[in-house]
Write a protein that holds these residues in place. Structure first.
Motif, PDB file in Angstrom:
ATOM      1  N   THR A  33      32.828  30.974  22.962  1.00 28.92           N
ATOM      2  CA  THR A  33      33.930  31.558  23.711  1.00 28.92           C
ATOM      3  C   THR A  33      35.120  30.619  23.562  1.00 28.92           C
ATOM      4  OG1 THR A  33      32.573  32.751  25.318  1.00 28.92           O
ATOM      5  CG2 THR A  33      34.795  32.144  25.999  1.00 28.92           C
ATOM      6  N   ALA A  49      43.756  32.440  29.150  1.00 30.23           N
ATOM      7  CA  ALA A  49      43.035  33.565  28.556  1.00 30.23           C
ATOM      8  C   ALA A  49      41.803  33.058  27.825  1.00 30.23           C
ATOM      9  CB  ALA A  49      43.920  34.344  27.587  1.00 30.23           C
ATOM     10  N   THR A  50      40.794  33.901  27.780  1.00 31.34           N
ATOM     11  CA  THR A  50      39.600  33.589  26.990  1.00 31.34           C
ATOM     12  C   THR A  50      39.207  34.800  26.161  1.00 31.34           C
ATOM     13  OG1 THR A  50      38.076  34.271  28.746  1.00 31.34           O
ATOM     14  CG2 THR A  50      38.698  31.944  28.688  1.00 31.34           C
ATOM     15  N   PHE A  56      35.335  40.174  23.864  1.00 29.68           N
ATOM     16  CA  PHE A  56      35.730  40.506  25.234  1.00 29.68           C
ATOM     17  C   PHE A  56      36.773  39.492  25.692  1.00 29.68           C
ATOM     18  CE2 PHE A  56      35.318  42.327  29.361  1.00 29.68           C
ATOM     19  CZ  PHE A  56      35.487  41.284  30.247  1.00 29.68           C
ATOM     20  N   THR A  57      37.858  39.986  26.265  1.00 30.27           N
ATOM     21  CA  THR A  57      38.954  39.107  26.671  1.00 30.27           C
ATOM     22  C   THR A  57      39.126  39.074  28.184  1.00 30.27           C
ATOM     23  OG1 THR A  57      40.546  40.900  26.396  1.00 30.27           O
ATOM     24  CG2 THR A  57      40.223  39.431  24.525  1.00 30.27           C
ATOM     25  N   ASN A  58      39.694  37.969  28.641  1.00 31.01           N
ATOM     26  CA  ASN A  58      39.974  37.788  30.065  1.00 31.01           C
ATOM     27  C   ASN A  58      41.303  37.062  30.176  1.00 31.01           C
ATOM     28  OD1 ASN A  58      39.321  37.657  32.930  1.00 31.01           O
ATOM     29  ND2 ASN A  58      39.053  35.457  32.596  1.00 31.01           N
ATOM     30  N   TYR A  59      42.146  37.492  31.131  1.00 27.83           N
ATOM     31  CA  TYR A  59      43.478  36.910  31.276  1.00 27.83           C
ATOM     32  C   TYR A  59      43.747  36.530  32.725  1.00 27.83           C
ATOM     33  CZ  TYR A  59      44.509  38.954  26.693  1.00 27.83           C
ATOM     34  OH  TYR A  59      44.500  39.280  25.354  1.00 27.83           O
ATOM     35  N   ASP A  61      46.099  36.589  35.884  1.00 28.90           N
ATOM     36  CA  ASP A  61      46.982  37.658  36.351  1.00 28.90           C
ATOM     37  C   ASP A  61      48.439  37.381  35.971  1.00 28.90           C
ATOM     38  OD1 ASP A  61      45.210  38.353  39.481  1.00 28.90           O
ATOM     39  OD2 ASP A  61      44.892  39.067  37.433  1.00 28.90           O
ATOM     40  N   LYS A  64      48.985  38.644  32.267  1.00 31.85           N
ATOM     41  CA  LYS A  64      48.546  39.977  31.826  1.00 31.85           C
ATOM     42  C   LYS A  64      49.747  40.826  31.428  1.00 31.85           C
ATOM     43  CE  LYS A  64      44.184  40.441  34.341  1.00 31.85           C
ATOM     44  NZ  LYS A  64      43.472  41.088  35.479  1.00 31.85           N
TER      45      LYS A  64
END
Length: 119
Positions: A33, A49-50, A56-59, A61, A64
């Motif tokens: 990751t 962010a990852t 699969f991404t994650n930010y 707030d 975004k």
């Protein structure tokens, strides 16, 4: 020896764009990751962010809709496209690689690249 080398930082005006790159060596890049974190003066390091091995991404707030993380496993490189930059995005941006396997956690950091958003 594992190395994460960031590039692409600089000075940009509010509303501008930058693209950060991080190239990794000596890791099985596709299994990690990858992430971007940032640290502003006087503040703690925070997640930006990852992107997981399955894309699969994650930010955070706060980014975004403005930032996009992506990866190119063939080049061992993760990118952070930053648009509509704000002064509060000013920070040192760090690349991170993390993987857990058989109860062991492997966690690596780059040296960081400075992003300054100022008119």
């Amino acid at each position: 020896q594992v190395q994460l080398v960031e590039s692409g930082g600089g000075v940009v005006q509010p509303g501008g764009s930058l693209r950060l790159s991080c190239t990794a060596s000596e890791i099985t890049f596709s299994s990690y990751t990858m992430g971007w974190y940032r640290q502003a003066p006087g503040k703690q390091r925070e997640l930006v962010a990852t992107i997981a091995s399955g894309d699969f991404t994650n930010y955070a707030d706060s980014v975004k809709g403005r930032f996009t993380i992506s990866r190119d496993n063939a080049k061992n490189t993760v990118y952070l496209q930053m648009n509509t930059l704000k002064p509060e995005d000013t920070a040192v941006y760090f690349c991170n690689a993390v993987r857990s396997i058989l109860g062991l956690r492997y966690n690596y950091w780059g040296q960081g690249t400075q992003v300054t958003v100022s008119s």
